[in-house]
Scaffold this active site. Structure first.
Site, short mmCIF file in Angstrom:
data_model
loop_
_atom_site.label_atom_id
_atom_site.label_comp_id
_atom_site.label_asym_id
_atom_site.label_seq_id
_atom_site.Cartn_x
_atom_site.Cartn_y
_atom_site.Cartn_z
N ASP A 49 -3.96 29.37 60.08
CA ASP A 49 -4.53 29.11 61.41
C ASP A 49 -5.89 28.40 61.34
OD1 ASP A 49 -2.29 30.40 62.24
OD2 ASP A 49 -3.29 32.06 63.24
N ASP B 176 0.90 27.55 59.68
CA ASP B 176 0.59 27.26 61.09
C ASP B 176 -0.87 26.79 61.23
OD1 ASP B 176 3.14 28.28 61.54
OD2 ASP B 176 2.41 30.26 62.10
N TRP C 141 5.66 27.77 68.30
CA TRP C 141 5.03 29.05 68.63
C TRP C 141 5.51 29.51 70.00
CZ3 TRP C 141 -0.91 29.69 69.87
CH2 TRP C 141 -1.21 31.06 69.97
#
Length: 323
Positions: A158, A181, A239
């Site tokens: 992230d 991600d 997501w």
């Protein structure tokens, strides 16, 4: 009378061209040679909703700070002396206890949080040094018309959180690295001439584009690389159901899997996201750029489709390439 008229003309000219001026310049230096030794204190010193651009010049150094540009601060430029040596760093992660012994979440694990509109960043490294401890955001952006150029955003899971439905963000000539991600969120974002480095066998993007948005993440002329030994990387997974991610004229290393995209199965709240997500490519090259085995629910754009992929169209009238 002529004198009064001349004064009037000068006043009008100053008024008309004031929009291009920086009304304040502040220098931050670790060694005390500037106005402040802390980036946050420099930001705090700027007048809320100031009249024009405020320029903060940051001298080389490692700034161990958790920096916030609140929504009350806008039109601020953070300009580093050198992207390799001007570093904002922190190590918060999801699950870490904060000063009140409350657990930090993904959304407040950031090193730099940008909530104000019209913020520009250049020649800076933003990093979160926490790795494999939980989600750990380096750069979290919520403001509109955000621009970052010639910078490094470094982290693991992230790394870049491009947040909020209304936010438009532009990354140019940036280096972004992470594990899982590491580019994620709801915002409409363009990445131009960026190098995206995968540090693990995982997923590059996790868009959460909302249903009412035509565009999510769009990559132009980027390069996808990986740490040595990394061989199984997906371009993205959704997501949220209406995730949108497009790669245009991108060079993809051999670490990119032939299928390209992952449907994120196992999400009980949104079980069939591949039916609504929009993933597409045009002109992919490199060992990972062979699109013949991509998942059948992804798309290949045509030259005609490219007419819809200009900064003005993606950003609904805003062109960050124009000053």
């Amino acid at each position: 009378m002529k004198k009064l008229f001349l004064i009037f003309l000068i006043s009008m000219a100053n008024f008309l061209f004031a929009g291009n001026d920086q009304y304040i310049k502040i220098t931050v230096a670790k060694d005390g040679s500037g106005d402040f030794t802390s980036i946050q204190k420099a930001i705090n010193s700027i007048r809320d909703l100031g009249p024009e651009e405020a320029l903060i010049l940051i001298k080389s150094g490692t700034y161990h700070e958790k920096v916030v540009i609140p929504s009350s601060k806008h039109k601020i430029t953070l300009e580093g002396e050198n992207k390799d040596n001007t570093i904002i760093t922190n190590n918060d992660f999801s699950g870490k206890p904060d000063s009140f012994n409350e657990k930090i979440t993904t959304f407040n694990s950031y090193t730099l949080l940008v909530m104000g509109d019209d913020i520009k960043i250049s020649n800076i490294t933003v990093q979160n040094t926490s790795c494999n401890e939980g989600q750990a955001v380096s750069l979290h952006v919520e403001g509109d018309r955000f621009i970052i150029k010639n910078s490094i955003i470094s982290g693991c899971q992230d790394t870049v959180y491009s947040a909020t439905n209304h936010s438009r963000q532009y990354f140019e000539n940036c280096f972004i690295e992470g594990t899982t991600d590491f580019i994620f969120g709801q915002a409409t974002v363009v990445f131009k001439n960026c190098t995206i480095k995968s540090l693990a066998d995982s997923f590059i993007t996790a868009a959460a584009t909302e249903a009412d948005r035509k565009y999510g993440f769009v990559f132009f002329d980027c390069t996808l690389t990986a740490k040595e030994g990394i061989t199984k990387v997906y371009l993205g997974r959704p997501w949220r159901p209406y995730a949108k991610t497009v790669f245009i004229n991108t060079e993809m290393g051999k670490h990119i899997l032939p299928e390209g995209w992952n449907p994120w199965k196992g999400d009980k709240m949104f079980p069939d996201k591949e039916k609504t997500a929009y993933y597409a490519e045009f002109g992919s090259i490199g060992e990972g750029g062979n699109t013949s085995k991509r998942v059948n629910w992804s798309h290949q754009l045509t030259k005609k489709n490219l007419k819809n992929y200009t900064p003005e169209k993606i950003f609904d009238g805003w062109n960050p390439q124009h000053k």
